[in-house]
Write an enzyme that holds these catalytic residues in place. Sequence first.
Site, PDB file in Angstrom:
ATOM      1  N   ASN A 210     -45.976 -16.780 -39.471  1.00  9.85           N
ATOM      2  CA  ASN A 210     -46.548 -15.719 -40.312  1.00  9.85           C
ATOM      3  C   ASN A 210     -47.934 -15.354 -39.804  1.00  9.85           C
ATOM      4  O   ASN A 210     -48.408 -15.900 -38.812  1.00  9.85           O
ATOM      5  CB  ASN A 210     -46.571 -16.159 -41.775  1.00  9.85           C
ATOM      6  CG  ASN A 210     -47.411 -17.413 -41.952  1.00  9.85           C
ATOM      7  OD1 ASN A 210     -48.606 -17.410 -41.692  1.00  9.85           O
ATOM      8  ND2 ASN A 210     -46.763 -18.489 -42.354  1.00  9.85           N
ATOM      9  N   ASP A 279     -41.837 -21.376 -45.618  1.00  3.25           N
ATOM     10  CA  ASP A 279     -40.969 -21.892 -46.685  1.00  3.25           C
ATOM     11  C   ASP A 279     -39.582 -22.261 -46.148  1.00  3.25           C
ATOM     12  O   ASP A 279     -38.894 -23.086 -46.726  1.00  3.25           O
ATOM     13  CB  ASP A 279     -40.811 -20.838 -47.789  1.00  3.25           C
ATOM     14  CG  ASP A 279     -42.100 -20.652 -48.574  1.00  3.25           C
ATOM     15  OD1 ASP A 279     -42.808 -21.660 -48.768  1.00  3.25           O
ATOM     16  OD2 ASP A 279     -42.430 -19.510 -48.958  1.00  3.25           O
ATOM     17  N   LYS A 337     -47.154 -21.435 -60.149  1.00  3.00           N
ATOM     18  CA  LYS A 337     -47.344 -22.465 -59.109  1.00  3.00           C
ATOM     19  C   LYS A 337     -48.126 -23.656 -59.652  1.00  3.00           C
ATOM     20  O   LYS A 337     -47.889 -24.797 -59.264  1.00  3.00           O
ATOM     21  CB  LYS A 337     -48.050 -21.855 -57.894  1.00  3.00           C
ATOM     22  CG  LYS A 337     -47.047 -21.116 -57.022  1.00  3.00           C
ATOM     23  CD  LYS A 337     -47.584 -20.399 -55.834  1.00  3.00           C
ATOM     24  CE  LYS A 337     -46.373 -19.705 -55.175  1.00  3.00           C
ATOM     25  NZ  LYS A 337     -46.660 -18.520 -54.467  1.00  3.00           N
TER      26      LYS A 337
END
Length: 399
Positions: A210, A279, A337
């Site tokens: 990313n 992820d 989260k």
Amino acid sequence: MGILTNRRVLLGIGGSVAAYKGAEVVRLLKAAGARVRVVLTAGGARFITPLTLQALSGRPVHEDLLDPAAEAAMGHIELARWAELVLIAPASANLMGRLAAGLADDLLTTACLATAAPVMVAPAMNRHMWAAAATRANRHTLEQRGVILLGPDEGDQACGDSGPGRMVEPAELVATVARHFGGGPLAGLRVMVTAGPTREALDPVRYLSNRSSGRMGFAVAAAARRAGAEVVLVAGPVALATPPGVERVDTVSAADMLETVMSNLAGCDIFVAAAAVADYRPAQRRPDKIKKDAAIMELALERTPDILATVAMVEEGPFIVGFAAETRDLERHARDKLERKGPDLVAANLVGDKQGFDSDYNALTVYWRGGSRDLGRATKGELADGLITLIAERMIEQG
Ligand code: PMT
């Protein structure tokens, strides 16, 4: 009571465009409780007025070596004796040269020769001047004599150039001064920070990753160090210099990062997860380069281990700060989260094409159970300082 309460700092301001930042150095030193006396060189006085510095320091500014009134009482010796620390910010190339040559041709250089206090110098000059052989030699001479060089930083310069030569930011200078005197809100604590992306290999030449540059995490590591902590920085693959005084361990994949984090967790007081950990990873890493035979290719992906959640499950573990990178509904996702992964704080940022990732600026809102604080939009360095201050406050609050 500030962290520098009653510390006596003699601040020298040399002739550089960055002299205007000297005013902020005075303000921050005063805010931290220090007693500040300012010596302005002739060059410095071309960039900032004594009146400004007098107003901020609450004392007359010293400029003249041969001031008959001050010298009746040997003013330069009195100043040199008074100082517990001399900080020169900014120091021009000329001033560094005069200090290195041992000249005493103005009040500041004379006080530096006469003082027994440690001397810190924050250079500010054009990048070519900083790289010049004469400046390098002067810097070497000063360091050999025990002068502490702070910076310079890299970045855009007033002359239009970009590179090393910017004066270190005032807040960083003051934090360094605080650390010098044994202060800092995280003094004596051990902090681990993850930063940057991870790379998840597809085959020997390709990976999934990313846009994280690592800047946010590196800024947090630097801020924790400035706050007096011992810092371990677990970095993904990034092209950034290690912040001074920080121990760095490089990693590549999420599994790699998890292993490094867990093996450094003993004795860790604070864990900050700023890394953009992938992820998902390819379910299979192909041993050979994938050939472009198929018109459409499908990839099977599997979940990576969640580093933050794993650390949060450790009994009697550290104070934990997670990040949340969201494209919408910042508070809802951040609070989710907080509950799902179990950190003490979540620092949430909106990310997109033009924000969050790979920029010097960011905007953070920090959430905890029962509260939040908006740290606003600022450089990642400034946000990191704000986050560290908040971490210290929340740790005190939680006992
Ligand atoms: O690196 P920069 O270019 O400076 O950009 C900064 C940043 C945008 C990457 C940074 O500010 C940031 O938001 N970092 C966290 C990015 C992220 O992965 O967010 P998330 O919402 O997907 O993950 C939530 C938290 O879980 C994060 O603390 C993350 O480190 C952690 N996590 C996620 C997945 C995983 N497998 N393990 C984890 O520990």
